[in-house]
Design a protein around this motif. Sequence first.
Motif, short mmCIF file in Angstrom:
data_model
loop_
_atom_site.label_atom_id
_atom_site.label_comp_id
_atom_site.label_asym_id
_atom_site.label_seq_id
_atom_site.Cartn_x
_atom_site.Cartn_y
_atom_site.Cartn_z
N MET A 140 21.46 0.86 1.15
CA MET A 140 20.66 1.00 -0.10
C MET A 140 20.83 -0.25 -0.87
O MET A 140 20.18 -0.42 -1.89
N LYS A 177 16.31 8.48 2.73
CA LYS A 177 16.00 7.54 3.63
C LYS A 177 15.61 8.29 5.16
O LYS A 177 16.07 9.25 5.35
N ALA A 223 11.04 -0.07 14.65
CA ALA A 223 10.65 1.23 15.24
C ALA A 223 9.66 1.33 16.32
O ALA A 223 9.70 1.74 17.41
N ARG A 263 10.23 7.62 10.59
CA ARG A 263 9.51 6.66 9.96
C ARG A 263 8.26 6.21 10.19
O ARG A 263 7.45 5.98 9.18
N ASN A 282 13.49 6.66 13.86
CA ASN A 282 12.12 6.02 14.30
C ASN A 282 10.92 6.88 14.08
O ASN A 282 10.00 6.52 13.57
N GLU A 298 17.31 -1.88 -4.19
CA GLU A 298 16.04 -1.45 -3.35
C GLU A 298 15.13 -0.46 -3.88
O GLU A 298 15.62 0.52 -4.35
N ASN A 300 12.54 -2.50 9.59
CA ASN A 300 12.63 -1.57 10.81
C ASN A 300 11.41 -0.82 11.30
O ASN A 300 11.41 -0.26 12.26
N ASP A 301 10.45 -0.86 10.59
CA ASP A 301 9.22 -0.48 10.80
C ASP A 301 8.90 -1.04 12.12
O ASP A 301 8.31 -0.52 13.18
N ASN A 310 0.76 -1.18 -0.17
CA ASN A 310 0.05 -0.01 0.08
C ASN A 310 0.74 1.22 0.15
O ASN A 310 0.56 2.19 -0.69
N ARG A 311 1.94 1.10 0.63
CA ARG A 311 2.87 2.38 0.85
C ARG A 311 3.36 2.65 -0.45
O ARG A 311 3.45 3.80 -1.03
N SER A 326 12.52 2.57 -3.48
CA SER A 326 12.24 3.71 -2.93
C SER A 326 12.31 3.47 -1.06
O SER A 326 11.35 3.92 -0.38
N GLY A 327 13.43 2.86 -0.68
CA GLY A 327 13.62 2.74 0.69
C GLY A 327 12.51 1.81 1.37
O GLY A 327 12.94 1.56 2.65
N GLY A 328 11.66 1.29 0.69
CA GLY A 328 10.52 0.58 1.41
C GLY A 328 11.19 -0.75 2.03
O GLY A 328 10.72 -0.81 3.19
N ILE A 334 0.83 4.31 -2.99
CA ILE A 334 0.73 5.56 -2.74
C ILE A 334 1.94 6.36 -3.23
O ILE A 334 1.77 7.19 -3.62
N ILE A 335 3.22 6.05 -2.78
CA ILE A 335 4.15 6.73 -3.30
C ILE A 335 4.27 6.73 -4.69
O ILE A 335 4.48 7.75 -5.46
N GLN A 362 11.33 11.92 0.69
CA GLN A 362 11.70 10.28 0.30
C GLN A 362 11.29 10.10 -1.17
O GLN A 362 11.98 9.56 -1.90
#
Lengths: 746, 166
Positions: free
Chosen positions: A94, B135, A215, B151, B148, A201, A211-212, A16-17, A203-205, A20-21, B129
């Motif tokens: 990256m 990042k 986080a 993010r 964090n 990779e 890490n999400d 989904n992210r 878009s950094g997703g 959207i991006i 981004q």
Amino acid sequence: MKDENFNDNQMQDENNRHEIIQKIRESADKEKIPESLNPENLDRLLEQGKNSKGRNGKWRDAAADFAFRYWKTAGVAAACVILVVAAVNLMPLMNLNYRSENKADSAQSMDTSSEAAKQDTGAEDSAASGGDMGAEPKDSKDMAKADEAAPEKKSEDKETAEGYIAGSSYEELYEQIYTETENARKEWEQKRMADTGGYVEESGGSSASKNDAAASTEAAVAEDTAGTAAGYAAGGETDFSSTNVRTEGVDEGDIVKTDGSYIYTLTGSGTLRIVSADGGSMSVVGQTSLDDLTDSIQEMYVDGNTLCVVTSGYDSGLEWQGDETYMVNSRDFIRLYTYDITDKSKITLKGMVEQDGGYYSTRKVGNYVYLLSQFYPVYREDAEEAQPRLYVPSVNNELLDSSDVLYPAVPQMENGQLVISSVNLEKPDKIQESKSLIGASGRCYVSRESIYIFGEDYRGEEMRTRIVRFSYKDGEIQARAAGEVNGSINDTFSMDEYDGYLRVVATRYKDGWWGGSMSNSLYVLDDKLKMTGKVEDLAKGEQIYSARFMGNTGYFVTYRQMDPLFSVDLSDPADPKILGELKITGFSEYLHFYGENKLLGIGWETDPDTGERKGLKLSMFDISNPADVKEIDKMVLKNVDFCQAMEDYRSILIDPEENILGFSAGVYDRNYYELQGYYGVFTYNPEEGFQKLLYQSISKWMDSSGDELACVRGIYIGNTFYLCGSSGISAFDREKEYENCGNLEW
Amino acid sequence: MTDCKQLAYEARQGSKEAFAQLYQAVYQDLYRFALYVLKNPEDAQDAVAETVADAYAEIKKLRDSEAFKGWIFKILSNKCKRKLKEYTRKTEPLYEQEGSVRGDLDQDMQVREAFFSLSDEERFIVAMQVFGGYKSKEIGLILHKNHNTVRSRLNRALKKMEEILQ
């Protein structure tokens, strides 16, 4: 792209992210770009840029003014740091997924580390976690050199962490910061080139995705400090809540604090308010604003009549280059402002210190505040060896001594530095001691004895985590040990120091970050960060979401579709044992011991078949028998989309002795697509399970951004519960079913 | 990549041509970034113009040739941050949406509208981004926020857009 080992729910979010991006990209691509910006018109454009700057020249004046002030007050050149966050530091992020052809080299050292655990503790040099860093013979020599370089320091304290070397001169540091890191990077790039995969990779997703989870879990837990803080109130009788911290006895800053008589709040715009609170009657008795606009608020501490505010900022300064030439320089800094609040109506600044680098974290123990920041040296081409201020951090405008800068014996690619300083609040204008660690970044865990810095290392075949331990007692900061473990560490709760040992749970990605088979490990390291024991290959295909340790027992949650809660016996550091594994639906992202033999989990309920999120879930586990943990109660709050508890553990109100739990939650209004904010207060008893005490809308304080969710805090003083937002405080009577009994707006 | 390196080298030696070519590769994203953050075409244009002037004047400081994009975005992002700060002191309403009714808009407009409904900070983070390719960690350093936090803000902002666009 679909990876079996990755949980579907997260995958869905991730998709989904991306979608959207993608949409943002597409819509922006159709924006008409003004003709004037066309490169063909560069000359005119450069002219326009200059003019327009003349028009809005305020910032230049401000910068010049700043530079002037700086020169005048400090008499030292403003540190000139161009912080362009670019390739070097982020390279590792990256291209995570390269597969090296020559598995041998890096894998080898890891294998030794595995082996080591099986051997006795004595086998020091196969050296598990010490890994390839420790074994370098050159250490001792160079460390000795460092000793000579700093003869004024107490020599018995000069013990440097194995694997790290104290600088002996700025020239040496220059070499380390520029040449060695560059070489390390080249080496890594060559290795990467040799790889066939060449995965790029998007878009950094993907790197973010893991890490999400990490986080949000950062929001994990804290020992029940509330109990400790209670009773220190002026009156001595009233109980009150305190910031939920990682380690009992190690304070952490926050934007709302209370001492049992007053509520202290900091708003994003830089206003500090002191509110006297007596039940429902509240009034602002003191107020001050930070006048320096370059500062952004981070957090504060309150201790008796001393209040500290931590800010961070970014400054452009003009530097005189001679011959009518100025150079625009910019630098990141953090500051600690210390105020005397004996007279609440007269908040008096007692002192300020400043440290180079971007905000990282802070802690307070006793009379000492510890500042952690991330410093980046200028680019190589701007760096002159003879001007160490370009590549060595300053604190209070004073350059760190070369012997206080440590570099890794085995060069890393990163040349960023982690700076740790201590400030004795008796002398709020002075930095007592500073250390800077080259190549360090990542996160930190602070125990009562040590500061641990841990960060991922992507160079090898398999991702590893580097850990460095500092002692910090009474403001004396010393690097003590460095080590490495396989895998990635979820958050500060995934580590725990006890009785001289560091216990760590980590998720391993054996075939690279994205593609591979995940598994989880538990490691026990001694005070030199050498491995003494471990358990590996747990919960394959899953990753760690939360963890908590208590004495000789540890608990951690991994998740894919079901939530196994593992319990582990750590009483023998050489032989940790998994005691039990409880499988339930959903997963906990935050764990907190809740009274005797109880463990509270905050997380999400999911559908075991589809992985779909069904709502926020509170779980109560009975841990009276760690080998047979039971989920004895749960409560699911449907439709909750965000929960601040999982974003920032400090925001949680939790006090098991008082039997109170509170946090903010965000819910999307399905009709108007607006984010609604709520604050929920709960209690627990074995007969009735979780009970809601208050579920209060905070929408009156919310703007469209929903940032208020992160700013709102619940605290209690005696029988009154206070909901503190960025534009006011509401009071609720805990004796009268949380009836609203007072409001203060500003 | 080598081209870019060569260009950066020449630009550093003072070649305006080379600079123009480097600029050529990024200017559209620069403008889109500024527009999406500032919500105002004129200010976006100004911000980019100022950025280019600064970048040109400071090109000698560009260290790593591949880093041109990151470097110039850093300059631009600071300009935008400053403008946003100035906005907060202004009282007049900013850029109003040309009055349209939801549903009448085509999808691109809807996306833009959804994007513009984000807070300053959220727009900044998402734009960093999407257009800058930054990042969370880098954005965190620029915004002085824990990565964090960045993010989770990013996720929250995207989630919000997702809800709006549903």
